[in-house]
Design an enzyme around this catalytic site. Structure first.
Site, PDB file in Angstrom:
ATOM      1  N   HIS A   9       0.819  -1.207   0.000  1.00  0.00           N
ATOM      2  CA  HIS A   9       0.000   0.000   0.000  1.00  0.00           C
ATOM      3  C   HIS A   9       0.853   1.258   0.000  1.00  0.00           C
ATOM      4  O   HIS A   9       2.027   1.228   0.284  1.00  0.00           O
ATOM      5  CB  HIS A   9      -0.998   0.020   1.175  1.00  0.00           C
ATOM      6  CG  HIS A   9      -0.423   0.317   2.516  1.00  0.00           C
ATOM      7  ND1 HIS A   9      -0.262  -0.644   3.489  1.00  0.00           N
ATOM      8  CD2 HIS A   9       0.003   1.469   3.079  1.00  0.00           C
ATOM      9  CE1 HIS A   9       0.253  -0.096   4.575  1.00  0.00           C
ATOM     10  NE2 HIS A   9       0.418   1.190   4.353  1.00  0.00           N
ATOM     11  N   ARG A  13      -2.406  11.503   3.453  1.00  0.00           N
ATOM     12  CA  ARG A  13      -3.237  12.128   4.491  1.00  0.00           C
ATOM     13  C   ARG A  13      -4.318  12.965   3.829  1.00  0.00           C
ATOM     14  O   ARG A  13      -4.037  13.716   2.897  1.00  0.00           O
ATOM     15  CB  ARG A  13      -2.373  12.999   5.397  1.00  0.00           C
ATOM     16  CG  ARG A  13      -1.442  12.186   6.257  1.00  0.00           C
ATOM     17  CD  ARG A  13      -0.545  13.083   7.123  1.00  0.00           C
ATOM     18  NE  ARG A  13       0.267  12.273   7.992  1.00  0.00           N
ATOM     19  CZ  ARG A  13       1.443  11.739   7.662  1.00  0.00           C
ATOM     20  NH1 ARG A  13       1.943  11.960   6.459  1.00  0.00           N
ATOM     21  NH2 ARG A  13       2.112  11.005   8.518  1.00  0.00           N
ATOM     22  N   GLU A  56      -3.972   3.709   1.252  1.00  0.00           N
ATOM     23  CA  GLU A  56      -4.355   3.977   2.634  1.00  0.00           C
ATOM     24  C   GLU A  56      -4.593   5.472   2.797  1.00  0.00           C
ATOM     25  O   GLU A  56      -3.698   6.279   2.580  1.00  0.00           O
ATOM     26  CB  GLU A  56      -3.254   3.526   3.590  1.00  0.00           C
ATOM     27  CG  GLU A  56      -3.527   3.852   5.038  1.00  0.00           C
ATOM     28  CD  GLU A  56      -2.331   3.578   5.942  1.00  0.00           C
ATOM     29  OE1 GLU A  56      -2.175   4.312   6.921  1.00  0.00           O
ATOM     30  OE2 GLU A  56      -1.541   2.654   5.648  1.00  0.00           O
ATOM     31  N   ASN A  60      -6.436  12.395  10.063  1.00  0.00           N
ATOM     32  CA  ASN A  60      -6.072  12.855  11.404  1.00  0.00           C
ATOM     33  C   ASN A  60      -7.202  13.739  11.900  1.00  0.00           C
ATOM     34  O   ASN A  60      -7.495  14.775  11.311  1.00  0.00           O
ATOM     35  CB  ASN A  60      -4.736  13.603  11.382  1.00  0.00           C
ATOM     36  CG  ASN A  60      -3.592  12.666  11.077  1.00  0.00           C
ATOM     37  OD1 ASN A  60      -3.432  11.657  11.742  1.00  0.00           O
ATOM     38  ND2 ASN A  60      -2.824  12.977  10.055  1.00  0.00           N
ATOM     39  N   HIS A  75       3.595  11.475  -7.378  1.00  0.00           N
ATOM     40  CA  HIS A  75       2.246  11.060  -7.735  1.00  0.00           C
ATOM     41  C   HIS A  75       2.093   9.562  -7.504  1.00  0.00           C
ATOM     42  O   HIS A  75       3.062   8.842  -7.336  1.00  0.00           O
ATOM     43  CB  HIS A  75       1.933  11.392  -9.201  1.00  0.00           C
ATOM     44  CG  HIS A  75       2.825  10.680 -10.179  1.00  0.00           C
ATOM     45  ND1 HIS A  75       4.000  11.230 -10.647  1.00  0.00           N
ATOM     46  CD2 HIS A  75       2.731   9.463 -10.764  1.00  0.00           C
ATOM     47  CE1 HIS A  75       4.575  10.391 -11.483  1.00  0.00           C
ATOM     48  NE2 HIS A  75       3.825   9.297 -11.571  1.00  0.00           N
ATOM     49  N   GLU A 125      -1.444  10.049 -11.763  1.00  0.00           N
ATOM     50  CA  GLU A 125      -1.201   9.829 -13.179  1.00  0.00           C
ATOM     51  C   GLU A 125      -2.038   8.638 -13.630  1.00  0.00           C
ATOM     52  O   GLU A 125      -2.072   7.606 -12.965  1.00  0.00           O
ATOM     53  CB  GLU A 125       0.284   9.552 -13.424  1.00  0.00           C
ATOM     54  CG  GLU A 125       0.643   9.372 -14.879  1.00  0.00           C
ATOM     55  CD  GLU A 125       2.133   9.132 -15.084  1.00  0.00           C
ATOM     56  OE1 GLU A 125       2.605   9.378 -16.200  1.00  0.00           O
ATOM     57  OE2 GLU A 125       2.814   8.694 -14.130  1.00  0.00           O
TER      58      GLU A 125
END
Length: 134
Positions: A9, A13, A56, A60, A75, A125
């Site tokens: 993965h 954020r 993922e 927060n 990217h 992309e």
């Protein structure tokens, strides 16, 4: 090497869970594979049937302002069988993909691609499947 590492993965954020989930579902067919809620943050794992790799999303809970993406992030990339159709579909969703570009290499290989940004400004992309982009 007896135990070959497996790429599983990549994490970014985000600020607005609903907006991001909507974007990744509409643009790339990613659905929630798992959601782990903790006191100060939530981890959301997204995937689709095309790959075992997951994105993922980390939320927060105390973050209200935009993240500083800095100049180190590049990217993430998705490959698709029909770049033109994918570009048209994403545009029809109102997600504002950039123009399709082509980049030829001296080896004879070429990449056809476009970029799009998610709600937090992360660049993505989208490449025509072929050459080294399977």
């Amino acid at each position: 090497m007896t135990d070959t590492p497996k790429l599983i993965h990549s994490m970014i954020r985000i600020r607005d869970e609903g907006r991001s989930l909507d974007f990744y579902r509409k643009a790339f067919g990613l659905e929630i594979a798992d959601r782990l809620d903790f006191e100060t943050f939530t981890l959301i794992y997204l995937s689709n049937a095309a790959s075992g790799f997951e994105l993922e999303l980390t939320v927060n809970k105390s973050q209200s302002e935009a993240y500083d993406l800095g100049n180190g992030y590049g990217h993430i990339a998705f490959s698709v069988a029909d770049l033109d159709a994918t570009h048209a579909r994403i545009a029809a969703e109102g997600l504002a993909p950039k123009d399709i570009k082509e980049l030829a290499h001296s080896s004879g290989g070429k990449a056809r691609f476009f970029f799009i940004e998610d709600p937090d400004g992360y660049k993505i992309e989208v490449l025509q499947r072929g050459w080294r982009f399977q």
